[in-house]
Design a protein around this motif. Structure first.
Motif, PDB file in Angstrom:
ATOM      1  N   ALA A 196      -7.684   7.312  -5.660  1.00  0.00           N
ATOM      2  CA  ALA A 196      -7.160   6.527  -6.651  1.00  0.00           C
ATOM      3  C   ALA A 196      -5.724   6.356  -6.583  1.00  0.00           C
ATOM      4  O   ALA A 196      -4.969   7.134  -6.103  1.00  0.00           O
ATOM      5  CB  ALA A 196      -7.774   7.427  -8.153  1.00  0.00           C
ATOM      6  N   VAL A 197      -5.266   5.122  -7.395  1.00  0.00           N
ATOM      7  CA  VAL A 197      -4.082   4.739  -7.400  1.00  0.00           C
ATOM      8  C   VAL A 197      -3.721   4.299  -8.830  1.00  0.00           C
ATOM      9  O   VAL A 197      -4.244   3.765  -9.506  1.00  0.00           O
ATOM     10  CB  VAL A 197      -3.759   3.582  -6.414  1.00  0.00           C
ATOM     11  CG1 VAL A 197      -2.363   3.076  -6.239  1.00  0.00           C
ATOM     12  CG2 VAL A 197      -4.443   3.840  -4.976  1.00  0.00           C
ATOM     13  N   ASP A 198      -2.291   4.804  -9.136  1.00  0.00           N
ATOM     14  CA  ASP A 198      -1.733   4.324 -10.480  1.00  0.00           C
ATOM     15  C   ASP A 198      -0.172   4.106  -9.996  1.00  0.00           C
ATOM     16  O   ASP A 198       0.018   4.603  -9.252  1.00  0.00           O
ATOM     17  CB  ASP A 198      -2.103   5.360 -11.707  1.00  0.00           C
ATOM     18  CG  ASP A 198      -2.088   4.647 -12.883  1.00  0.00           C
ATOM     19  OD1 ASP A 198      -1.983   3.586 -12.955  1.00  0.00           O
ATOM     20  OD2 ASP A 198      -2.200   5.392 -13.847  1.00  0.00           O
ATOM     21  N   PHE A 199       0.278   3.667 -11.378  1.00  0.00           N
ATOM     22  CA  PHE A 199       1.529   3.144 -11.196  1.00  0.00           C
ATOM     23  C   PHE A 199       2.510   3.523 -12.418  1.00  0.00           C
ATOM     24  O   PHE A 199       1.919   3.728 -13.500  1.00  0.00           O
ATOM     25  CB  PHE A 199       1.882   1.638 -11.048  1.00  0.00           C
ATOM     26  CG  PHE A 199       0.817   1.178 -10.032  1.00  0.00           C
ATOM     27  CD1 PHE A 199       1.088   0.842  -8.904  1.00  0.00           C
ATOM     28  CD2 PHE A 199      -0.564   0.745 -10.523  1.00  0.00           C
ATOM     29  CE1 PHE A 199       0.278   0.375  -7.878  1.00  0.00           C
ATOM     30  CE2 PHE A 199      -1.637   0.115  -9.627  1.00  0.00           C
ATOM     31  CZ  PHE A 199      -1.039   0.111  -8.506  1.00  0.00           C
ATOM     32  N   ASP A 200       3.771   3.935 -12.420  1.00  0.00           N
ATOM     33  CA  ASP A 200       4.696   4.411 -13.600  1.00  0.00           C
ATOM     34  C   ASP A 200       5.109   2.751 -14.059  1.00  0.00           C
ATOM     35  O   ASP A 200       5.360   1.734 -13.294  1.00  0.00           O
ATOM     36  CB  ASP A 200       5.680   5.515 -13.550  1.00  0.00           C
ATOM     37  CG  ASP A 200       6.580   5.078 -12.455  1.00  0.00           C
ATOM     38  OD1 ASP A 200       6.728   3.737 -11.752  1.00  0.00           O
ATOM     39  OD2 ASP A 200       7.250   5.821 -11.941  1.00  0.00           O
ATOM     40  N   LYS A 201       5.958   2.957 -15.021  1.00  0.00           N
ATOM     41  CA  LYS A 201       6.599   1.669 -15.497  1.00  0.00           C
ATOM     42  C   LYS A 201       7.735   1.201 -14.666  1.00  0.00           C
ATOM     43  O   LYS A 201       8.097  -0.190 -14.644  1.00  0.00           O
ATOM     44  CB  LYS A 201       7.160   2.098 -16.898  1.00  0.00           C
ATOM     45  CG  LYS A 201       8.267   3.101 -17.011  1.00  0.00           C
ATOM     46  CD  LYS A 201       9.022   3.359 -18.284  1.00  0.00           C
ATOM     47  CE  LYS A 201      10.091   4.236 -18.263  1.00  0.00           C
ATOM     48  NZ  LYS A 201       9.981   5.472 -17.783  1.00  0.00           N
ATOM     49  N   ASP A 202       8.198   1.908 -13.546  1.00  0.00           N
ATOM     50  CA  ASP A 202       9.241   1.327 -12.806  1.00  0.00           C
ATOM     51  C   ASP A 202       8.700   0.736 -11.312  1.00  0.00           C
ATOM     52  O   ASP A 202       9.202   0.226 -10.601  1.00  0.00           O
ATOM     53  CB  ASP A 202      10.258   2.609 -12.439  1.00  0.00           C
ATOM     54  CG  ASP A 202      10.980   3.046 -13.680  1.00  0.00           C
ATOM     55  OD1 ASP A 202      11.394   2.423 -14.382  1.00  0.00           O
ATOM     56  OD2 ASP A 202      11.222   4.289 -13.708  1.00  0.00           O
ATOM     57  N   GLY A 203       7.332   0.806 -11.437  1.00  0.00           N
ATOM     58  CA  GLY A 203       6.739   0.454 -10.239  1.00  0.00           C
ATOM     59  C   GLY A 203       6.158   1.342  -8.980  1.00  0.00           C
ATOM     60  O   GLY A 203       5.965   1.188  -8.042  1.00  0.00           O
ATOM     61  N   ASN A 204       6.725   2.661  -9.186  1.00  0.00           N
ATOM     62  CA  ASN A 204       6.416   3.681  -8.487  1.00  0.00           C
ATOM     63  C   ASN A 204       4.665   3.938  -8.250  1.00  0.00           C
ATOM     64  O   ASN A 204       4.251   3.651  -9.022  1.00  0.00           O
ATOM     65  CB  ASN A 204       7.159   4.982  -8.720  1.00  0.00           C
ATOM     66  CG  ASN A 204       8.614   4.938  -8.683  1.00  0.00           C
ATOM     67  OD1 ASN A 204       9.316   4.667  -7.660  1.00  0.00           O
ATOM     68  ND2 ASN A 204       9.145   5.092  -9.861  1.00  0.00           N
ATOM     69  N   ILE A 205       4.536   4.282  -6.896  1.00  0.00           N
ATOM     70  CA  ILE A 205       2.794   4.328  -6.940  1.00  0.00           C
ATOM     71  C   ILE A 205       2.494   5.581  -6.656  1.00  0.00           C
ATOM     72  O   ILE A 205       3.155   6.492  -6.058  1.00  0.00           O
ATOM     73  CB  ILE A 205       2.399   3.379  -5.554  1.00  0.00           C
ATOM     74  CG1 ILE A 205       2.975   1.989  -5.431  1.00  0.00           C
ATOM     75  CG2 ILE A 205       1.173   3.795  -5.356  1.00  0.00           C
ATOM     76  CD1 ILE A 205       2.939   1.212  -4.197  1.00  0.00           C
ATOM     77  N   TYR A 206       1.395   6.228  -7.484  1.00  0.00           N
ATOM     78  CA  TYR A 206       1.089   7.721  -7.304  1.00  0.00           C
ATOM     79  C   TYR A 206      -0.490   7.416  -7.072  1.00  0.00           C
ATOM     80  O   TYR A 206      -1.075   6.554  -7.251  1.00  0.00           O
ATOM     81  CB  TYR A 206       1.338   8.265  -8.608  1.00  0.00           C
ATOM     82  CG  TYR A 206       2.369   8.467  -9.055  1.00  0.00           C
ATOM     83  CD1 TYR A 206       3.539   9.385  -8.923  1.00  0.00           C
ATOM     84  CD2 TYR A 206       3.037   7.082  -9.808  1.00  0.00           C
ATOM     85  CE1 TYR A 206       4.906   9.452  -9.312  1.00  0.00           C
ATOM     86  CE2 TYR A 206       4.449   7.260 -10.261  1.00  0.00           C
ATOM     87  CZ  TYR A 206       5.107   8.452 -10.117  1.00  0.00           C
ATOM     88  OH  TYR A 206       6.501   8.405 -10.533  1.00  0.00           O
ATOM     89  N   PHE A 207      -0.902   8.397  -6.007  1.00  0.00           N
ATOM     90  CA  PHE A 207      -2.443   8.532  -5.682  1.00  0.00           C
ATOM     91  C   PHE A 207      -2.595  10.132  -5.467  1.00  0.00           C
ATOM     92  O   PHE A 207      -1.896  10.947  -5.313  1.00  0.00           O
ATOM     93  CB  PHE A 207      -2.653   7.750  -4.466  1.00  0.00           C
ATOM     94  CG  PHE A 207      -1.820   8.095  -3.167  1.00  0.00           C
ATOM     95  CD1 PHE A 207      -2.677   9.055  -2.461  1.00  0.00           C
ATOM     96  CD2 PHE A 207      -0.582   7.789  -2.868  1.00  0.00           C
ATOM     97  CE1 PHE A 207      -1.993   9.237  -1.047  1.00  0.00           C
ATOM     98  CE2 PHE A 207       0.119   8.172  -1.819  1.00  0.00           C
ATOM     99  CZ  PHE A 207      -0.696   8.716  -0.837  1.00  0.00           C
ATOM    100  N   VAL A 208      -3.868  10.263  -5.406  1.00  0.00           N
ATOM    101  CA  VAL A 208      -4.464  11.583  -5.082  1.00  0.00           C
ATOM    102  C   VAL A 208      -5.353  11.653  -4.115  1.00  0.00           C
ATOM    103  O   VAL A 208      -5.744  10.479  -3.760  1.00  0.00           O
ATOM    104  CB  VAL A 208      -5.314  12.273  -6.360  1.00  0.00           C
ATOM    105  CG1 VAL A 208      -4.479  12.506  -7.692  1.00  0.00           C
ATOM    106  CG2 VAL A 208      -6.266  11.289  -6.757  1.00  0.00           C
ATOM    107  N   GLU A 209      -5.363  12.750  -3.213  1.00  0.00           N
ATOM    108  CA  GLU A 209      -6.054  12.760  -2.244  1.00  0.00           C
ATOM    109  C   GLU A 209      -7.216  13.825  -2.341  1.00  0.00           C
ATOM    110  O   GLU A 209      -6.993  14.872  -2.693  1.00  0.00           O
ATOM    111  CB  GLU A 209      -5.439  13.240  -0.782  1.00  0.00           C
ATOM    112  CG  GLU A 209      -4.338  12.311  -0.457  1.00  0.00           C
ATOM    113  CD  GLU A 209      -3.251  12.676   0.758  1.00  0.00           C
ATOM    114  OE1 GLU A 209      -2.947  12.053   1.502  1.00  0.00           O
ATOM    115  OE2 GLU A 209      -2.910  13.963   0.609  1.00  0.00           O
TER     116      GLU A 209
END
Length: 359
Positions: free
Chosen positions: A47-60
């Motif tokens: 899954a992928v999500d984003f913060d307000k600054d445009g950084n990308i986060y994901f889980v493995e």
């Protein structure tokens, strides 16, 4: 003849310039933390999500068991997770945290909320303190604690979480209990939103809390008060309206493929695993996992549209046409809040890609 050939070349060039393109975001390499994401090694991104600054986060997921970040410069780092399956203590530093089958995440200011599925817990990573905490779930598999504080609630594989736009509710796809539940932050309690705990296809127009669900795999809420529920083995998308009534809006209920461009109820899906709302038009993006495709449900017309994927498992077609792009069981699809680009967790290919709009 030379004139006609020249005109043809110009037209082909113009159409190519305006075409959408699949672009690699992360994965496919061997690099570790601190390297460019496109040269790094990923393990089962889910899954992928984003913060307000445009950084990308994901889980493995299995084999990865990590929360990771791609900054705006494209550099990959691990925020939490040892890389080994486990169930660490509450309030532990990110590099000491252990997870078991994380499926999903939500970014919200200083917190990353995590569905730690096989630990039967919901956890959060606090960025400013580099700390992982449990905020819901006892860790005991079951169904208990309804109406009580989140830490006293028993889940059975909470597989997906989603916040409504005003952040007044956190929805939880408690797949093992065949229910959608929600956390009310003001009341500090968890309640059932849809499902009775019994398996079955819900009847259209009935109260969602009084109807069975097959297996609620994912949940998402739009700005109009609708809550969408995706069913994996139900091969269907359902919606609960503001009045609390449920109905099926997409899928035939049987595994299959096709039907894009027509009525969504005649469009077949095969083991779909994830949904998200496109804020541009409130359409619903669907990771049609076992069809190796991304689809889109359009509420205004009640139709299904094709987004990406050939329908066959593979890894070819990068840097090309989304219709010719091959995926390996995609589990996540999300829209970047700044660019509007669609990001896809191409899980079995151990990579994250995005669809860049043609200009």
């Amino acid at each position: 003849m030379r004139y006609l050939l020249t005109v043809g070349a110009i037209l082909l060039a113009g159409s190519a310039q305006g075409a959408d393109t699949i672009v690699l975001v992360a994965g496919g390499g061997t690099g570790a933390d601190g390297t460019e994401a496109t040269k790094a090694k990923l393990v089962q991104p889910f899954a992928v999500d984003f913060d307000k600054d445009g950084n990308i986060y994901f889980v493995e997921m299995a084999g990865g068991e990590r929360l990771r970040k791609i900054d705006t410069k494209g550099i990959l780092t691990t925020l939490a997770g040892t890389g080994k399956k486990g169930d660490s203590a509450n309030k532990v530093a990110g590099d000491k945290a252990e997870f078991n089958g994380m499926h999903n995440l939500i970014c919200s200011d200083d917190f990353i909320f995590l569905a730690d599925t096989f630990n039967h817990r919901l956890r959060m990573y606090k960025l400013s303190q580099n700390e992982v905490r449990t905020f819901a779930g006892t860790g005991t598999e079951g169904f208990a604690g309804e109406g009580g504080p989140p830490t006293k609630v028993d889940f059975k594989q909470p597989i997906c979480i989603a916040m409504n736009p005003d952040q007044s509710k956190l929805y939880i796809a408690d797949i093992g209990n065949k229910r959608i539940r929600y956390l009310d932050p003001k009341k500090g309690a968890i309640f059932t939103f849809a499902g009775t705990g019994k398996g079955g296809v819900p009847k259209d127009g009935e109260p969602a809390k009084d109807q069975p669900l097959v297996d609620p795999r994912a949940v998402a809420a739009d700005k109009n008060g609708n809550v969408y529920i995706l069913e994996r083995n139900g091969h269907a998308l359902r919606v609960v309206d503001k009045a609390g009534k449920i109905r099926t809006v997409a899928g035939t209920g049987k595994a299959g493929i096709g039907g894009d461009g027509g009525p969504a109820l005649k469009a077949a899906m095969n083991g779909p695993k994830f949904i998200s709302i496109d804020p541009a038009d409130d359409s619903v993006l669907i990771a049609d996992t076992e069809n190796h495709q991304i689809r889109r449900y359009i509420p205004k017309t009640e139709t299904m549209e094709f987004v990406a994927g050939t329908g066959k498992k593979g890894s070819g077609g990068l840097d090309g046409d989304p219709s010719k792009f091959e995926m390996g069981r995609p589990h996540g699809v999300s829209v970047h809040p700044k660019t509007g680009e669609i990001y896809i967790a191409d899980s079995d290919n151990n990579r994250i890609v995005k669809i860049v709009k043609g200009k």
